[in-house]
Every structure is written in structure tokens, then in C-alpha cells.
Write a protein that holds these residues in place. Structure first.
Motif, PDB file in Angstrom:
ATOM      1  N   HIS B  34      46.234  50.138  73.279  1.00 33.55           N
ATOM      2  CA  HIS B  34      45.191  49.597  72.509  1.00 33.55           C
ATOM      3  C   HIS B  34      45.475  50.417  70.980  1.00 33.55           C
ATOM      4  CE1 HIS B  34      43.677  47.311  75.470  1.00 33.55           C
ATOM      5  NE2 HIS B  34      43.031  46.469  74.696  1.00 33.55           N
ATOM      6  N   VAL B  35      45.849  49.587  69.944  1.00 29.73           N
ATOM      7  CA  VAL B  35      45.984  50.434  68.686  1.00 29.73           C
ATOM      8  C   VAL B  35      45.022  50.083  67.609  1.00 29.73           C
ATOM      9  CG1 VAL B  35      47.469  50.439  66.746  1.00 29.73           C
ATOM     10  CG2 VAL B  35      48.505  50.082  68.850  1.00 29.73           C
ATOM     11  N   GLY B  36      44.334  51.283  67.050  1.00 30.83           N
ATOM     12  CA  GLY B  36      43.232  51.314  66.225  1.00 30.83           C
ATOM     13  C   GLY B  36      43.535  51.728  65.011  1.00 30.83           C
ATOM     14  N   PHE B  37      43.106  51.045  63.947  1.00 31.57           N
ATOM     15  CA  PHE B  37      43.352  51.327  62.471  1.00 31.57           C
ATOM     16  C   PHE B  37      42.306  50.714  61.665  1.00 31.57           C
ATOM     17  CE2 PHE B  37      44.716  47.016  61.249  1.00 31.57           C
ATOM     18  CZ  PHE B  37      44.868  46.512  62.564  1.00 31.57           C
ATOM     19  N   PRO B  76      46.842  55.633  59.069  1.00 32.01           N
ATOM     20  CA  PRO B  76      46.459  56.416  59.966  1.00 32.01           C
ATOM     21  C   PRO B  76      46.127  55.727  61.308  1.00 32.01           C
ATOM     22  CG  PRO B  76      45.138  56.999  58.259  1.00 32.01           C
ATOM     23  CD  PRO B  76      45.777  56.066  57.745  1.00 32.01           C
ATOM     24  N   CYS B  77      46.829  55.920  62.478  1.00 35.95           N
ATOM     25  CA  CYS B  77      46.271  54.843  63.578  1.00 35.95           C
ATOM     26  C   CYS B  77      45.992  55.848  64.835  1.00 35.95           C
ATOM     27  CB  CYS B  77      47.260  54.025  63.982  1.00 35.95           C
ATOM     28  SG  CYS B  77      49.006  54.562  64.556  1.00 35.95           S
ATOM     29  N   CYS B  78      45.603  55.204  65.950  1.00 27.96           N
ATOM     30  CA  CYS B  78      45.353  55.864  66.889  1.00 27.96           C
ATOM     31  C   CYS B  78      45.744  54.909  68.027  1.00 27.96           C
ATOM     32  CB  CYS B  78      43.716  56.122  67.350  1.00 27.96           C
ATOM     33  SG  CYS B  78      43.271  56.751  69.007  1.00 27.96           S
ATOM     34  N   THR B  80      45.798  54.062  71.969  1.00 25.37           N
ATOM     35  CA  THR B  80      45.420  54.661  73.321  1.00 25.37           C
ATOM     36  C   THR B  80      45.841  53.800  74.540  1.00 25.37           C
ATOM     37  OG1 THR B  80      43.162  55.374  72.090  1.00 25.37           O
ATOM     38  CG2 THR B  80      43.076  54.733  74.512  1.00 25.37           C
ATOM     39  N   MET B 104      45.325  59.464  74.125  1.00 21.47           N
ATOM     40  CA  MET B 104      44.923  58.812  72.712  1.00 21.47           C
ATOM     41  C   MET B 104      45.932  59.544  72.000  1.00 21.47           C
ATOM     42  SD  MET B 104      41.163  59.030  71.640  1.00 21.47           S
ATOM     43  CE  MET B 104      40.595  60.461  72.609  1.00 21.47           C
ATOM     44  N   PHE B 106      47.266  60.201  68.060  1.00 20.09           N
ATOM     45  CA  PHE B 106      47.141  59.871  66.594  1.00 20.09           C
ATOM     46  C   PHE B 106      48.320  60.358  65.792  1.00 20.09           C
ATOM     47  CE2 PHE B 106      43.590  61.642  69.142  1.00 20.09           C
ATOM     48  CZ  PHE B 106      42.539  61.070  68.715  1.00 20.09           C
ATOM     49  N   GLY B 107      48.238  59.389  64.708  1.00 19.16           N
ATOM     50  CA  GLY B 107      49.257  59.533  63.757  1.00 19.16           C
ATOM     51  C   GLY B 107      49.549  58.433  62.891  1.00 19.16           C
TER      52      GLY B 107
END
Lengths: 212, 212
Positions: B34-37, B76-78, B80, B104, B106-107
Motif C-alpha cells: 500500500h503506497v501512501g502519498f 515523499p511516499c510510504c 507499507t 514501512m 519511506f522515501g
């Protein structure tokens, strides 16, 4: 449902569907969701247990957890629930894909503070995550309830993406004589493993006996 | 690994572990992440296919997808990845939980533009998601490769959370004569379903035959 969430995230119109019942079903079949929020411009995505109470999502955690404090503070969040339903073997790498159902809910969480409502909400979570278990457990103590924060998020602004069916191959590939189709995926429960310190001779409860 | 990501998100020290090999294993066992931004202060969490190439994560998607454009722009994304490993039946609602492994990362993602590197990366994705399949498929055309964006994200700044083992009950609850323990959960593949337009008589490939 906001147009914003929809138009930003859906590129292929026929892969998207808006359907409150489908949204409820996706949550009801899930035990966990992935919650996204932003702190100091850094996005975080954290897995959390999920349950549904009517048209709102229930999340919970320790009162001292930073995650819970952030969400309870009303930060904008995105709660995503995904079921991976199958692997799609097309005749090309390009058309190979996965079948899935994914729900994104946008909003801000609120604390459920009323003690009776909170107890009821936590019961819904337990019964959803461990069906049949609640009636066997002692009531939570006041101290335990106070150590837990219960959050709700309305199931109001959401977007659904679904991938389903057989591979959709390029016409010129269809006659290639290789196997093509779908391999379904499903979460299965294994054999229950009793705790080493369980009172010996305690029978496996009916809700954990396999019906098959 | 940044202290920032760690200290923010881990409350129970013994539930956290930093281990590059564990991080690699969590990715290698996963098909999706799951990609968060964040866009305009709204967090998004989107499921995507994932594979690993050494110490970097590979993600891909259509060149015209807004999601891919956002990620490729270096937001920037996370990322998970979560494996839900079991349901933990404690003697109280409060101590009931789930066993899981969650990573998780980060980058910011970068486009893999070099044609050979891109082809190699996409092959890694196919072989990871559909093991054994790659050698059967025709090579992707230039047009197909151009329609796909391949992204990489270093597996450098990450945080792992693990919940495992039997229930950890309050001492006064341990003698309660109810069943306590763990019900393992595992993703299972079902019977392969051939595409309706498959060349008839095409045998099921060895990599899809069940070994058990």
C-alpha cells in the motif's frame, strides 16, 4: 463521494464503481485496513484493525499511541481496504494483472467518547475480528476501556476500484497456445494452536471448529 | 533507517525490529503493498504490485496514470507491506490481537529510464508475481514498454513491526477455562480457472500444478 477523490485516482472508468453496498461488503470481509496520514509532510501508512458500524468505520488503539493521537486530532486520512482476489495469467506480461477489490475512504476520524457507545463499538470490533468470541469473554474493566481510544470515520467520501474476470488479452495474442486464466487467492484459517498456558482440557469452541 | 520514522511509529519497543533481511523477506512474500502519498494535503493510500531487486523496491504502472505521475515526480511516499499471520484469542477483549509482520519504507521513487534496466526490472516483477510464467511469454513490444513506467524506491529508510506468538494475557485471566491461542492465517491459491477463449487442450503449466 467527492469528485476529487474519484477523478484523481481512477484512470480506467470501467475499473471503478461507486456502490455503497460494495463498500460495506469490502469492509465486512476485511480484518485490517491501511491508514494513511501525513505528519511534517511525511506520509505514513499503517495497518490497523477495522470494523463497520452502519455507515461508519471503527478503528481503535492505545490512548498513548502516537498514531491514535494523530488520527484523533482530526488529521485528514485515507483508509484503504484491499482484497487480492486472484492472479491473472494473460498471454503477455503487459496484460497480466491481478484481480482485486479496493476501497479508499477519505475523511477525518473522531473519538467516540460516550462510554456506552464506546463499549458497544469495541464489542462490534471484537465480534467482527473474532466472530463468536465476545460472549465467552469477561467484560472489559473500566481501566481497560480507559486505556483504549475508539475512533470513527464516516463511510461517506470513498472510491472503489475493482479488477475482475479473465485476462483481457491483445487480440493477436489470444491464439497463442499457452495456458491463460485466473488463479483465485483466498485467506484461509489454519489449525488453531492452543496457548501453552491454557487450562488443560479446555475444548475448542464451536466457532473455531471447521465446518468442512 | 531514520530514527524519525522509528520513534514516531513504534510505541512498544519489543514489537519493533530492525532487520534488513526481515524487510527483504516481508517484500518477497508479498504481491501487493500500500503506497501512501499526499496531494493538496489529502493523503492517498493505493494498492500496488511490488517486487524487490536487491535493496530497492520496484513498482510499476501506466505512464498516463496520475498515481504513477505523482510518484515519479518524487513526492515523499510510504510503501507499507503487511502480512496478517494469525488471530490471537486472549482471555479478554483487551489482550486479544492479531499476529502480523508489517514493513514501512519511506522515501521517494525514481523512474528507471534505461531501456535494458527497465526491461530487466519488469521481468523481475513478472517472475515475482507469477513465478515460472516469464519464460512462456513473448517479449514485450517497444510500444508496451513505452506505455509502462517502472519506478524504484531504495529499501534504506524503513521500520518493521511484528506481532507474534501466543496471547499475552493479564495474570489474573490465565486460569479462566476458555480456549486461548492463535488461529494462523495464510493466503491460499485456489483451482486455476482457464480463460473462456483459451486455445482448447492447452495443458496447465507445471508452475500452476499443486505440489500437495
Amino acid at each position: 463521494m467527492t469528485a476529487k477523490a474519484d477523478t484523481r485516482l481512477r484512470r480506467i472508468p470501467d475499473k471503478g464503481s461507486k456502490d455503497e453496498q460494495l463498500a460495506r461488503d469490502i469492509i465486512d470481509e476485511a480484518r485490517i485496513c491501511h491508514v494513511g496520514f501525513t505528519v511534517d509532510e511525511q506520509p505514513y501508512v499503517v495497518p490497523m484493525a477495522i470494523a463497520r458500524d452502519g455507515d461508519r468505520i471503527l478503528l481503535h488503539g492505545s490512548v498513548v499511541s502516537r498514531l491514535i493521537t494523530n488520527l484523533a486530532g482530526g488529521l485528514p486520512c485515507c483508509v484503504t481496504v484491499t482484497h487480492l482476489d486472484g492472479l491473472v495469467y494473460a498471454r503477455s506480461a503487459f496484460n497480466s494483472s491481478m484481480n482485486y477489490r479496493s476501497l479508499m475512504v477519505f475523511g477525518s476520524a473522531e473519538i467516540i467518547a460516550d462510554p456506552e457507545e464506546k463499549e458497544r463499538g469495541l464489542d462490534i470490533l471484537v465480534e467482527h475480528l473474532l466472530p463468536g468470541r465476545l460472549s465467552e469473554l469477561r467484560k472489559s474493566t473500566r481501566k481497560e476501556l480507559n486505556a483504549t481510544t475508539l475512533l470513527s470515520l464516516p463511510l461517506a467520501t470513498f472510491s472503489i476500484k475493482v479488477g475482475e474476470g479473465p485476462p483481457d488479452d491483445t487480440k493477436s495474442d489470444v491464439d497463442t497456445p499457452i495456458w491463460a486464466g485466473v488463479v483465485p487467492l483466498k485467506m484461509q484459517q489454519g489449525e488453531p494452536q492452543a496457548a501453552p498456558d491454557m487450562v488443560s482440557g479446555t475444548p475448542l469452541p464451536a466457532y473455531l471448529r471447521k465446518s468442512d
